[in-house]
Design a protein around this motif. Sequence first.
Motif, PDB file in Angstrom:
ATOM      1  N   LEU A  31       0.978  -1.379  -0.066  1.00 41.55           N
ATOM      2  CA  LEU A  31       0.043  -0.051   0.168  1.00 41.55           C
ATOM      3  C   LEU A  31       0.869   1.328   0.014  1.00 41.55           C
ATOM      4  N   LEU A  32       2.046   1.066   0.748  1.00 42.73           N
ATOM      5  CA  LEU A  32       2.939   2.318   0.769  1.00 42.73           C
ATOM      6  C   LEU A  32       3.546   2.602  -0.625  1.00 42.73           C
ATOM      7  N   VAL A  33       4.008   1.680  -1.474  1.00 43.52           N
ATOM      8  CA  VAL A  33       4.497   1.809  -2.699  1.00 43.52           C
ATOM      9  C   VAL A  33       3.464   2.351  -3.667  1.00 43.52           C
ATOM     10  N   THR A  55       1.204   6.942  -6.854  1.00 39.18           N
ATOM     11  CA  THR A  55       0.066   7.547  -7.429  1.00 39.18           C
ATOM     12  C   THR A  55      -0.005   8.857  -7.042  1.00 39.18           C
ATOM     13  N   ILE A  56       1.006   9.461  -6.258  1.00 35.39           N
ATOM     14  CA  ILE A  56       1.253  10.896  -5.725  1.00 35.39           C
ATOM     15  C   ILE A  56       1.918  11.566  -6.963  1.00 35.39           C
ATOM     16  N   PRO A  57       1.380  12.728  -7.404  1.00 35.18           N
ATOM     17  CA  PRO A  57       1.898  13.467  -8.704  1.00 35.18           C
ATOM     18  C   PRO A  57       3.270  14.126  -8.186  1.00 35.18           C
ATOM     19  N   VAL A  58       4.179  13.940  -9.115  1.00 32.55           N
ATOM     20  CA  VAL A  58       5.465  14.526  -8.714  1.00 32.55           C
ATOM     21  C   VAL A  58       5.498  15.920  -8.645  1.00 32.55           C
ATOM     22  N   GLN A  59       6.156  16.530  -7.520  1.00 34.06           N
ATOM     23  CA  GLN A  59       6.012  18.151  -7.422  1.00 34.06           C
ATOM     24  C   GLN A  59       7.184  18.796  -8.225  1.00 34.06           C
ATOM     25  N   LEU A  60       6.913  19.624  -9.081  1.00 37.38           N
ATOM     26  CA  LEU A  60       7.645  20.376  -9.898  1.00 37.38           C
ATOM     27  C   LEU A  60       8.287  21.616  -9.146  1.00 37.38           C
TER      28      LEU A  60
END
Length: 142
Positions: free
Chosen positions: A32-34, A39-44
Amino acid sequence: MAMTSNADLNVDDPEVMMDINTTPLIDVMLVLLVMLIITIPVQLHAVNLDLPVGRPPVSAVVPDKIQIDINPQSELFWQGLPVTIAQLEVNMAEAAHQATQAEVHVRPDKNAQYAVFASVLAASRRHGLTRMAVVGSEQFLP
């Protein structure tokens, strides 16, 4: 009907383990952690700007240029004449009410106080002067 235990039977079998097996729980938690990390979008660390494409249109109206100088003693000059912060506010209010907005060129000295420069920028923002330029920034290069 009586219960018998291993101690009563004197059997060499090991005792029954009464603890919960946590290995499958940890495996599910890691999966679940992976999935959450994926699924979290990459912060630019960038600011997206919609810049115009092509050549800008030629303007027939040439805007006035207002020169604001800040000398090493942190004194303000409006078009070469010394002014106070209050006079600067009045001049900026008059410049903001003109039909075509003037370009404001701020030229701070390297040894001037930053607070004075920041107050000039804040005053221009308060009065709605958006055509700002900082002139002479090459003096700040090493």
